[in-house]
Design a protein around this motif. Sequence first.
Motif, PDB file in Angstrom:
ATOM      1  N   GLU A  89      20.417  39.306  32.123  1.00  0.00           N
ATOM      2  CA  GLU A  89      21.377  37.801  31.779  1.00  0.00           C
ATOM      3  C   GLU A  89      22.503  38.449  31.050  1.00  0.00           C
ATOM      4  N   LEU A  90      22.334  39.349  30.178  1.00  0.00           N
ATOM      5  CA  LEU A  90      23.315  39.943  29.290  1.00  0.00           C
ATOM      6  C   LEU A  90      24.479  40.705  30.323  1.00  0.00           C
ATOM      7  N   MET A  91      23.887  41.409  31.099  1.00  0.00           N
ATOM      8  CA  MET A  91      24.710  42.292  32.007  1.00  0.00           C
ATOM      9  C   MET A  91      25.571  41.193  32.904  1.00  0.00           C
ATOM     10  N   GLU A  92      25.052  39.986  33.212  1.00  0.00           N
ATOM     11  CA  GLU A  92      25.989  38.959  33.949  1.00  0.00           C
ATOM     12  C   GLU A  92      27.105  38.273  33.122  1.00  0.00           C
ATOM     13  N   ILE A  93      26.734  38.203  31.749  1.00  0.00           N
ATOM     14  CA  ILE A  93      27.632  37.650  30.969  1.00  0.00           C
ATOM     15  C   ILE A  93      28.825  38.791  30.749  1.00  0.00           C
ATOM     16  N   SER A  94      28.387  40.099  30.640  1.00  0.00           N
ATOM     17  CA  SER A  94      29.370  41.117  30.500  1.00  0.00           C
ATOM     18  C   SER A  94      30.274  41.135  31.903  1.00  0.00           C
ATOM     19  N   SER A  95      29.674  41.114  33.052  1.00  0.00           N
ATOM     20  CA  SER A  95      30.369  41.338  34.373  1.00  0.00           C
ATOM     21  C   SER A  95      31.460  40.054  34.666  1.00  0.00           C
ATOM     22  N   THR A  96      30.985  38.741  34.040  1.00  0.00           N
ATOM     23  CA  THR A  96      32.055  37.873  33.999  1.00  0.00           C
ATOM     24  C   THR A  96      32.855  37.690  33.269  1.00  0.00           C
ATOM     25  N   ILE A  97      32.797  38.130  31.717  1.00  0.00           N
ATOM     26  CA  ILE A  97      33.814  38.682  31.028  1.00  0.00           C
ATOM     27  C   ILE A  97      34.921  39.513  31.605  1.00  0.00           C
ATOM     28  N   ARG A  98      34.351  40.543  32.200  1.00  0.00           N
ATOM     29  CA  ARG A  98      35.282  41.605  32.903  1.00  0.00           C
ATOM     30  C   ARG A  98      35.897  41.025  33.831  1.00  0.00           C
ATOM     31  N   ALA A  99      35.432  40.280  34.776  1.00  0.00           N
ATOM     32  CA  ALA A  99      36.142  39.609  35.988  1.00  0.00           C
ATOM     33  C   ALA A  99      37.200  38.649  35.360  1.00  0.00           C
ATOM     34  N   SER A 100      36.992  38.013  34.303  1.00  0.00           N
ATOM     35  CA  SER A 100      38.117  37.448  33.523  1.00  0.00           C
ATOM     36  C   SER A 100      39.119  38.076  33.186  1.00  0.00           C
ATOM     37  N   ARG A 101      38.964  38.971  32.535  1.00  0.00           N
ATOM     38  CA  ARG A 101      40.068  40.207  32.152  1.00  0.00           C
ATOM     39  C   ARG A 101      40.917  40.521  33.194  1.00  0.00           C
ATOM     40  N   GLN A 123      49.011  28.791  33.206  1.00  0.00           N
ATOM     41  CA  GLN A 123      48.581  27.934  32.054  1.00  0.00           C
ATOM     42  C   GLN A 123      47.144  28.368  31.975  1.00  0.00           C
ATOM     43  N   LYS A 124      46.213  28.487  33.146  1.00  0.00           N
ATOM     44  CA  LYS A 124      44.873  28.602  33.072  1.00  0.00           C
ATOM     45  C   LYS A 124      44.702  29.944  32.435  1.00  0.00           C
ATOM     46  N   LYS A 125      45.480  30.991  32.837  1.00  0.00           N
ATOM     47  CA  LYS A 125      45.490  32.325  32.261  1.00  0.00           C
ATOM     48  C   LYS A 125      45.486  32.458  30.803  1.00  0.00           C
ATOM     49  N   GLU A 126      46.541  31.648  30.103  1.00  0.00           N
ATOM     50  CA  GLU A 126      46.619  31.711  28.734  1.00  0.00           C
ATOM     51  C   GLU A 126      45.329  30.720  28.172  1.00  0.00           C
ATOM     52  N   SER A 127      45.076  29.864  28.781  1.00  0.00           N
ATOM     53  CA  SER A 127      43.904  28.995  28.105  1.00  0.00           C
ATOM     54  C   SER A 127      42.490  29.830  28.307  1.00  0.00           C
ATOM     55  N   MET A 128      42.519  31.114  28.881  1.00  0.00           N
ATOM     56  CA  MET A 128      41.221  31.721  29.013  1.00  0.00           C
ATOM     57  C   MET A 128      41.089  32.437  27.719  1.00  0.00           C
ATOM     58  N   PRO A 129      39.819  32.281  27.119  1.00  0.00           N
ATOM     59  CA  PRO A 129      39.704  33.290  25.901  1.00  0.00           C
ATOM     60  C   PRO A 129      39.502  34.750  26.246  1.00  0.00           C
ATOM     61  N   THR A 130      39.764  35.585  25.498  1.00  0.00           N
ATOM     62  CA  THR A 130      39.600  36.867  25.498  1.00  0.00           C
ATOM     63  C   THR A 130      38.216  37.423  24.696  1.00  0.00           C
ATOM     64  N   LEU A 131      37.332  37.929  25.437  1.00  0.00           N
ATOM     65  CA  LEU A 131      36.033  38.387  25.106  1.00  0.00           C
ATOM     66  C   LEU A 131      35.537  39.592  25.456  1.00  0.00           C
ATOM     67  N   THR A 132      36.594  40.443  25.215  1.00  0.00           N
ATOM     68  CA  THR A 132      36.549  41.896  25.743  1.00  0.00           C
ATOM     69  C   THR A 132      35.550  42.576  24.681  1.00  0.00           C
ATOM     70  N   GLY A 133      35.662  42.219  23.475  1.00  0.00           N
ATOM     71  CA  GLY A 133      34.684  43.079  22.439  1.00  0.00           C
ATOM     72  C   GLY A 133      33.045  42.673  22.658  1.00  0.00           C
TER      73      GLY A 133
END
Length: 787
Positions: A89-101, A123-133
């Motif tokens: 589950e954690l890896m799926e979260i990480s993969s999704t964050i990476r895809a958004s980046r 606009q959607k890009k700018e609304s997308m949070p940055t969760l790289t950390g």
Amino acid sequence: MIAERALKTLEFDKVRAQVASYCTCSLGKTVIDELVPETDIEKVLQLLDEMDEGLSILRVKGNVPMGGIFDVRPHARRAQIGGVLSPVELMEISSTIRASRILRQFIEGIEVEEDIQIPYFIQKKESMPTLTGLQHEINACIDENGAILDSASSELRSIRQQLRAQEGRVREKLASLTRGTNATKMLSDAIVTIRNDRFVIPVKSEYRSHYGGVVHDQSSSGQTLYIEPDAVVQANNEIHQLKSKEQVEIARILLMLSLKVQEVAPDIFITVQLLGEIDVILAKAKYGQANKCSKPIMNSDGYIKLGKARHPLLPIEKAVANDIEFGKDFTSIVITGPNTGGKTVTLKTVGLCTLMAQSGIPVPALDGSHLAVFNQLFADIGDEQSIEQSLSTFSSHMVNIVDILNQFDDRSLILFDELGAGTDPQEGAALAISILDEVHGRGARVMATTHYPELKAYGYNRPGVVNASVEFDVETLSPTYRLLIGVPGRSNAFEISTRLGLPDSIIDRAKTFTGTDRHEVESMIASLEESRRQSEEDAERTLELRKQAEALQAELDEKVKAYEAKKEVLEQKAKDKARKIVDEAKKEAEEVISELHKMRLNANKIVKEHEIIDARKRLEKAAPENKVLKKQQQLKARAQELSKGDEVKVLSYGQKGVLLEKVSNSEWIVQIGILKMKLDESDLEYVKPEKDKQTVNVSSVRNRDSNVKLELDLRGERYEDAIVRTEKYIDDALLSNYQRVSIIHGKGTGALRQGIQALLKRHPRVKSYRFGEAGEGGYGVTVAELK
């Protein structure tokens, strides 16, 4: 909101399934499965604009990176309530964050590099949070397969190092037992294996007591026992304890990461939602590309105009494209004609295209098609006989129609299929006319199909209503599925029967049973169909001619562009050549002026006449020919007849002179100072005298003092001598008929300059005086104008 019954009747769920097949993740498919048409025109326009942006991106880039996206909202919710997430589950979260980046970077690249406008994607890009950390923290603890890494913590690394060392010692101890002298006889196989998470060796049952220890398993035959010898029991216990510590540390790491997820859960929800929306937009665009669809022009006026529209659920190669227009001059269409002609397909095409457009999906029609946004869409299509309610086909249709009549308004689109069918034809036709009058009279947009002949005249008797039919080819005995607006349908029963071989006698007798009016109507309809075919052929020929004209125009435009480009090149070459000639002329003139200046400075040297003439000729050759100026000069010269003794201006030198005598039809001898020149009349401009002067005989002046120069050089003279010389020089210049003279006194202390100018100021024949220009000597020279 559009009624669910209409969506089901028109099979909108199949369109959604086709669009969903182009999604790259489950997020988009979930959204499309729940997609319903919007009724707010602003929202519809936004959905279509978003889809159009996606189409532009696909045209430029070919594809959009959308891999590695999961619906991790359940994971984030569980983390919010204190649950511990699994490594997967954690890896799926990480993969999704990476895809958004990656997607954000992709959109930023388009924004910077490509010449396309994508405001909604930005606009959607700018609304997308940055969760790289969070992504980096998860990747530092868990690998791609969901296994916890040794580097997740120093404690875990230490435990695993001890565990591997202990396991190595146990394996080595047991391996030594398998290599003993009696091992071949006592062991079933010389291997070390694992049972119940403990290291064991396979021992034959009769030698159990030799090794002692604990039996953990046995073979199915009972001949082999898997024994943990006493020598490794303690070591295995230590391994078990280390594994327990390992699990405790892994649980601590997972809890720590789950708490990190809990902190940013709201941002994860936003990210997943935006990724799903982008996936849906791109799926719509891909569907449009694959099915040759276009973005319609939307309106809220109930106007529909579809160019070459196809049924969305029919294969492209089989679907017949039709032009359909209504909603302005006429708001209702009644399609008549026999069954199986394609009338129902036409209804569903209009209905589905409307639902698709209001859902932000491109429609299978030509660019420039118009569709309206309706508050309600009603469809009474198909055989809806209800066995459960013991209703006949007619009753079932009538229940649906009653429901429609209770809900529709002037912002509704209503589709009736075989209106009034299933009962007595005469009564059914009367009901159909009455129902159409009701919905048409209340301003709704209506399309209805019927096979009742009584409705063929309906469109002629009602304003805002038009008849239509689906074309039938009598030669092939099959429908062409082409919609003919303005032409009612006819049965073609007699023609079809004739083609199938029914005797003419029977057909002729049948015709006697039909009324004269009916026969005339059928003839009129046949004439209308023929006229329509002829007009369509004419339109096709006109279109072909227009295409040829456009092609010719395009060819001419290209030639004009090529001519303009060539013209610019030639003009530039001409300018470069002219600039080069002028530069050379300037250079030659400067050399001549320099030589003349040296001659003037060399007071002891006598300048010969031929040297002055040579210098003048060099100046003439150096000057580039200006044809326009030359023509203007000729016009000026012709404007005034010249005669001997006239004062003229020599255009090529900018100096004044006096005409001495005419030597040919166009040449004169001109006196310029001490110089005599033969000049063309076109180079001379008549100078009107400011006032009448006493005529001076030029030849006598020339004989009196032929050495009077245009300038007097006083440099080096004493003050008194210079004043005397100046007075005598002015007298000589007046006798020589000079209009202007130059007195060179130098700069020095300025005393000589002041004395000269004081003399000029009080001299009665000096009109004015001034300092010399930059090219005349500046403050070292005084130029005097004589009266």
